[in-house]
Each structure stands twice: as C-alpha cells, then as structure tokens.
Write a protein that holds these residues in place. Structure first.
Motif, PDB file in Angstrom:
ATOM      1  N   LEU A   1      25.237  12.871  42.959  1.00 28.75           N
ATOM      2  CA  LEU A   1      24.612  11.995  43.952  1.00 28.75           C
ATOM      3  C   LEU A   1      23.526  12.719  44.747  1.00 28.75           C
ATOM      4  CD1 LEU A   1      27.740  10.038  45.237  1.00 28.75           C
ATOM      5  CD2 LEU A   1      25.931   9.204  43.714  1.00 28.75           C
ATOM      6  N   VAL A   2      23.770  13.980  45.092  1.00 28.71           N
ATOM      7  CA  VAL A   2      22.752  14.745  45.831  1.00 28.71           C
ATOM      8  C   VAL A   2      21.494  14.897  44.979  1.00 28.71           C
ATOM      9  CG1 VAL A   2      22.186  17.058  46.677  1.00 28.71           C
ATOM     10  CG2 VAL A   2      24.302  15.955  47.396  1.00 28.71           C
ATOM     11  N   PHE A   3      21.666  15.252  43.716  1.00 29.91           N
ATOM     12  CA  PHE A   3      20.502  15.425  42.857  1.00 29.91           C
ATOM     13  C   PHE A   3      19.827  14.085  42.557  1.00 29.91           C
ATOM     14  CE2 PHE A   3      21.957  19.708  42.366  1.00 29.91           C
ATOM     15  CZ  PHE A   3      20.787  20.418  42.155  1.00 29.91           C
ATOM     16  N   MET A   4      20.579  13.011  42.564  1.00 29.64           N
ATOM     17  CA  MET A   4      19.983  11.687  42.396  1.00 29.64           C
ATOM     18  C   MET A   4      18.985  11.419  43.540  1.00 29.64           C
ATOM     19  SD  MET A   4      22.159   8.181  42.154  1.00 29.64           S
ATOM     20  CE  MET A   4      21.750   7.104  43.485  1.00 29.64           C
TER      21      MET A   4
ATOM     22  N   ALA B   1      20.085   3.712  37.284  1.00 27.74           N
ATOM     23  CA  ALA B   1      19.276   4.485  36.335  1.00 27.74           C
ATOM     24  C   ALA B   1      19.122   5.928  36.826  1.00 27.74           C
ATOM     25  CB  ALA B   1      17.914   3.836  36.144  1.00 27.74           C
ATOM     26  N   LEU B   2      18.878   6.099  38.120  1.00 31.72           N
ATOM     27  CA  LEU B   2      18.782   7.457  38.672  1.00 31.72           C
ATOM     28  C   LEU B   2      20.120   8.179  38.581  1.00 31.72           C
ATOM     29  CD1 LEU B   2      16.467   6.946  41.747  1.00 31.72           C
ATOM     30  CD2 LEU B   2      16.034   8.358  39.749  1.00 31.72           C
ATOM     31  N   PHE B   3      21.211   7.438  38.752  1.00 31.72           N
ATOM     32  CA  PHE B   3      22.527   8.044  38.600  1.00 31.72           C
ATOM     33  C   PHE B   3      22.715   8.549  37.171  1.00 31.72           C
ATOM     34  CE2 PHE B   3      27.034   7.944  37.580  1.00 31.72           C
ATOM     35  CZ  PHE B   3      27.567   8.698  38.620  1.00 31.72           C
ATOM     36  N   ILE B   4      22.308   7.747  36.196  1.00 30.46           N
ATOM     37  CA  ILE B   4      22.441   8.140  34.787  1.00 30.46           C
ATOM     38  C   ILE B   4      21.568   9.352  34.482  1.00 30.46           C
ATOM     39  CG2 ILE B   4      21.944   7.404  32.421  1.00 30.46           C
ATOM     40  CD1 ILE B   4      22.905   4.594  33.290  1.00 30.46           C
TER      41      ILE B   4
ATOM     42  N   SER C   1      21.421  15.186  33.546  1.00 34.24           N
ATOM     43  CA  SER C   1      21.029  16.535  33.965  1.00 34.24           C
ATOM     44  C   SER C   1      22.266  17.391  34.205  1.00 34.24           C
ATOM     45  CB  SER C   1      20.200  16.477  35.245  1.00 34.24           C
ATOM     46  OG  SER C   1      19.027  15.736  35.046  1.00 34.24           O
ATOM     47  N   PHE C   2      23.264  16.816  34.874  1.00 33.18           N
ATOM     48  CA  PHE C   2      24.496  17.534  35.189  1.00 33.18           C
ATOM     49  C   PHE C   2      25.200  17.998  33.912  1.00 33.18           C
ATOM     50  CE2 PHE C   2      29.062  17.626  36.123  1.00 33.18           C
ATOM     51  CZ  PHE C   2      29.095  18.429  37.251  1.00 33.18           C
ATOM     52  N   LEU C   3      25.224  17.116  32.915  1.00 32.35           N
ATOM     53  CA  LEU C   3      25.902  17.430  31.655  1.00 32.35           C
ATOM     54  C   LEU C   3      25.043  18.253  30.708  1.00 32.35           C
ATOM     55  CD1 LEU C   3      27.596  13.982  30.995  1.00 32.35           C
ATOM     56  CD2 LEU C   3      28.661  16.058  31.892  1.00 32.35           C
TER      57      LEU C   3
END
Length: 194
Positions: free
Chosen positions: A110-113, A141-144, A149-151
């Motif tokens: 969420l922070v990186f979103m 879409a930003l969450f995805i 990116s996280f994965l």
C-alpha cells in the motif's frame, strides 16, 4: 526475595536515590523474566509442545528486546534495540507470528502504491488495452502494479515511459518483497517440519 538483590547495603555504600533502586529492581525483574522464559522454552521443546515453545520464544525475545530498549548503555544500543523491535518483533513477529508478515507485506504494498501514484503519476502505461498515465489508473490497478513489484513478477502491463524514480521504487519494493517472502517461507517451513 529475589528483589532483595536490588537493595543496597547501607554499611558498604552510600544512600542512593529511590529512583535508582526502582530502576535496578525493574532491571532485575526483567532479567528473571527472561531467565524464566528460557527455562519454559527449553522445557516445552523437550516435551514436544511446539506451540507453547513458540509462545515462550516470542516472550523471551520480546522481554530481551524490552530490556535493551529500556536499559541500553549507549544511544546506539538503544537505536539498535528500537530497530529490532520495529522490524523483528512488529514486522516479522520473531519468526513465530506469521500474521505479522502478512500485515507487513500488505503495508509495504500500500505504501508503494501511494508512492508510485505520487512520484510516477506522469508515467504512461498500457492497461486494459488503453494507454494512460499512472495517476489516472484506478486504485485496484495501482494495487496490482505494486503487488507485481513486491513479488518481482513479470508484468501484464507495459510501461511506455519509465523513469529513474520508477526503477528505484520498483527495485526497492522488489528487494523488500524478497526479504519478507523469504522470512515467511522460512518461518512456515519451520512450522510444517516440526
């Protein structure tokens, strides 16, 4: 009787302020508490009581860190103890509370979103067969994108104009994701194998 060790002998030492005696008593209580959790953890491990051993281990680490945070000799030791509290206790749950890793991962995503939308909002991407800036994408879409990116996974969207800030954010989130996922796999494997 254990707290008698916190008192000073008036014959051999000068009188001390009451706050010093209180501080010494609290420090001794923490030392004894830590010692009891070591005994409990070892006892539970010997008897195959793994959940209880995990609980004793968590409390052992918690009170050890609390002692360092409260009674650190130097400012550097105190900062180190606070960083351990934030990362290892709250974020990783000392490898015992797996839910902490889930909530930490969600928080990072969420922070990186928000950072992606704020700092890379003008970057143009293809999303759902439409070309648009990141700032115009819906939140899901930003969450995805942040989750990808996280994965560190291949993306199903294409960037038309990535910049240095985007590359830094993507790489940073991917490194944090690798660390958190590695801790999760290690902790989960330990639980499964016992």
């Amino acid at each position: 009787p254990r707290l008698l060790a916190a008192r000073w002998d008036a014959k051999t030492e000068t009188d001390r302020p009451e706050s010093e005696a209180q501080r010494r008593a609290e420090s001794l209580c923490l030392d004894y508490t830590i010692g009891e959790f070591v005994v409990l953890r070892d006892s539970f491990n010997k008897r195959g009581m793994t959940d209880e051993a995990d609980s004793a281990y968590w409390n052992l680490r918690h009170y050890t860190n609390l002692r360092y945070r409260t009674y650190a000799d130097t400012a550097l030791d105190r900062v180190s103890a606070w960083l351990q509290w934030v990362f290892f206790e709250k974020a990783f749950g000392w490898g015992v509370h797996l839910s902490n890793l889930f909530w930490s991962s969600l928080f990072v995503i969420l922070v990186f979103m928000v950072l992606i939308r704020t700092w890379c909002g003008e970057m143009v991407v293809d999303w759902d067969d439409r070309t648009m800036p990141l700032k115009d994408l819906p939140s899901y879409a930003l969450f995805i994108i942040s989750l990808h990116s996280f994965l560190g996974r291949a993306r199903d969207w294409k960037s038309k104009s990535s910049n240095r800030v985007w590359k830094m954010l993507y790489t940073t989130e991917m490194i944090i994701g690798i660390i958190l996922i590695t801790f999760f796999i290690g902790a989960y494997a330990r639980i499964i194998l016992r």
